[in-house]
Every structure is written in structure tokens, then in C-alpha cells.
Design an enzyme around this catalytic site. Structure first.
Site, PDB file in Angstrom:
ATOM      1  CB  CYS A   2      31.897  52.833  43.277  1.00 53.25           C
ATOM      2  SG  CYS A   2      30.423  53.817  43.023  1.00 53.25           S
ATOM      3  N   GLY A   3      33.970  51.557  45.199  1.00 55.21           N
ATOM      4  CA  GLY A   3      35.085  50.756  45.472  1.00 55.21           C
ATOM      5  C   GLY A   3      34.487  49.428  45.037  1.00 55.21           C
TER       6      GLY A   3
END
Length: 302
Positions: A2-3
Site C-alpha cells: 500500500c502507499g
């Protein structure tokens, strides 16, 4: 994978540009999280007796056509509340001089598919499925103003792609958390918290971390003490970024397996999973840029 992104502007003159500066950061994390996206933005707090409740109607039958005006009339009729509702598509921010818990209980009873995203004096929260660019455009993120924000782009690994499982997660008031990584003991944390009356809404491992840390804050810990207890209770690989009404906080697990980079100038503190999401920021060439150390706490005041 994820970011995560975070931005805190130190100078009040920059607060109107918070969303404008953040959108390229969020879109820069698309490859790390194309499934869904969201952010929590912290604004000037309301008066002591007032609250904001962020609501999402995308899981209701009416979706973006939900009757927000009608909801305001219902609140007046049944609870005697004069509320304002600032709506945009399937999202609205309800603001009123209220004790929020009776209102939230009433909403869950009368409109069980209307999702309560956040509660507090300062926090507004948005999250939805779609690419970061789609979600940012849907809710006009570029026009958001405030002192600091926490954002996330999700690539689902341990639970379904749904709006309620997108990040940020919230618990209590004016607290949110985003997460890159995976916990190995979320169900143990749940079993520990449930006897304290804490209820869970999803099977997402991030919710366990969010509710644990907010529980410690509610029990009287300051943020730094709560985070230290998090190191002891939460097992797995993680980078956590958290927002409160007046703070932005970042921690990584003891092995620092999940990436993070910080850029700080006299004007802002910016955080992302990769530097490419920071490269557009003003005066970035003169920023102090560093990788946060494992099992260290980084806390900035708004």
C-alpha cells in the site's frame, strides 16, 4: 503493498493549499495502491460543544442520490438537532452542537447502511474504492484546506476491496491511522479489546491497530506512551501514520520492512512510502530528507 502519505504545514498561510499539495502525493502512490484511496484532513477545531461527523452513503440503496436534506429534517424531528450537512455525492459532513454518541446510535438504527466514517471537532474523512486519481477528483481533494492530513492508497491483501475496508481507519474522536504492511496478531488484539466493550466493524487488520492505540489514548496515555505500548502489543510488519487534532505521528516496526521517507522544511513536514510522491513539493531540494529508523517515534505538532 500500500502507499501512505502525510502532510503537515507549519505556516498558517499554507493551509488553504494543503489539498493542492497533497493530491500529487496521493496519485504518486497509485502503483502501490490502485484498489481504493482515502484521507483524513484536520481543520481548525470547532467549539467545545460542537462535533463533525463524516458520513458515506455509497453502500446505501440510493448511493450518491441519498437524501441528505431529508436526513437533516429527520434529525430535527426525532432528536431536536439543528444540523448542517455539507454533501458531495455519496459523502457528507454533518455539523451540529451535539453529543455525538446519541446521534451515531440513531443513524445506525434508522439508516444502518449509512457508514459513519469519523467523528470529532477537527477531522473530516473521505474514502472510497477506485484509483487515487478517481477518488481525489470525486471528492475535490485539491480544494481541501487544513493544518495536516493523512492519506492512503490500498492494494488489498488480507480483506475485500470495499469502502469500509479502505483507509484511513478511525476510532474515538479526532484520531485516525493508515497502514502499510500486515499484522500477524490482529485477532489476538481483537480478543483482548472486546472485553473492554470495543466493537469492530471490519475484518481488516489495520482496524485492530487503530482501536488498540485509540483505546490506550482513552485510558489516559499520551500519544507517545500509546505508541510505545503498540510496539509491545502489535506484531507484524508495518509502517503506521497517525493523525490527531494537533499531531502527526509515524512509526515503523522493529525490522523496518515497509518503506517510508520524510522531507522537512521550515514550511512543512511531508511523508510518503516513496520519494517520488514528494518530488513536486516546494523547495524540496533544500528539505531535510531521511528514512525513519525502525521502532522509533516521530511526532510533529500542528
Amino acid at each position: 503493498m500500500c502507499g501512505i502519505v502525510g502532510l503537515l504545514v507549519k505556516k498558517p498561510a499554507l493551509r488553504p493549499r494543503l489539498g493542492e499539495l497533497m493530491v500529487p502525493m496521493l496519485i504518486g502512490m497509485t502503483e502501490r495502491g490502485p484498489d481504493s484511496a482515502g484521507l483524513a484532513v484536520f481543520t481548525e477545531p470547532l467549539a467545545e460543544n460542537a462535533r463533525k461527523i463524516s458520513l458515506y452513503s455509497g453502500m446505501c440503496e440510493d448511493g450518491a442520490d441519498f437524501n441528505w436534506l431529508g436526513l437533516g429534517h429527520e434529525l430535527k424531528e426525532h432528536l431536536g438537532i439543528d444540523a448542517t450537512l455539507a454533501a458531495q455525492g455519496n459523502h457528507a459532513i454533518l455539523t451540529a452542537s451535539i453529543a455525538p454518541e446519541p446521534v451515531k446510535r440513531w443513524i445506525k438504527e434508522r439508516h444502518p447502511r449509512l457508514h459513519i466514517l469519523s467523528t470529532g471537532r477537527a477531522i473530516d474523512l473521505y474514502k472510497d474504492i477506485g484509483t487515487p486519481a478517481e477518488v481525489a477528483a470525486r471528492y475535490a481533494f485539491s480544494g481541501l484546506a487544513g493544518s495536516h492530513l493523512v492519506g492512503h492508497t490500498r492494494m488489498a491483501t488480507e480483506s475485500a476491496v470495499t469502502p469500509d475496508r479502505a483507509h484511513p481507519f478511525t476510532a474515538g474522536e479526532d484520531f485516525c491511522l493508515v497502514h502499510n504492511g500486515s499484522l500477524s496478531n490482529p485477532y489476538g488484539v481483537r480478543r483482548m479489546l472486546e472485553p473492554h466493550g470495543i466493537r469492530f466493524e471490519t475484518d481488516n487488520d489495520t482496524e485492530a491497530a487503530c482501536r488498540f492505540l485509540e483505546w490506550r489514548l482513552r485510558e489516559g496515555d499520551d500519544l507517545e506512551t500509546a505508541l510505545q505500548k503498540g510496539f509491545e502489543a502489535l506484531d507484524g510488519f508495518y509502517t503506521f501514520l497517525m493523525g490527531t487534532a494537533d499531531k502527526l505521528a509515524l512509526i515503523r516496526d522493529p525490522f523496518a520492512c515497509k518503506p517510508a521517507v520524510v522531507a522537512e522544511t521550515d514550511d512543512y513536514v511531508a511523508i510518503a512510502s516513496e520519494f517520488r510522491s514528494l518530488a513536486h513539493l516546494p523547495d524540496i531540494k533544500h528539505a531535510k530528507v531521511f528514512e525513519p529508523a525502525p521502532e522509533e517515534m516521530y511526532v510533529w505538532n500542528a
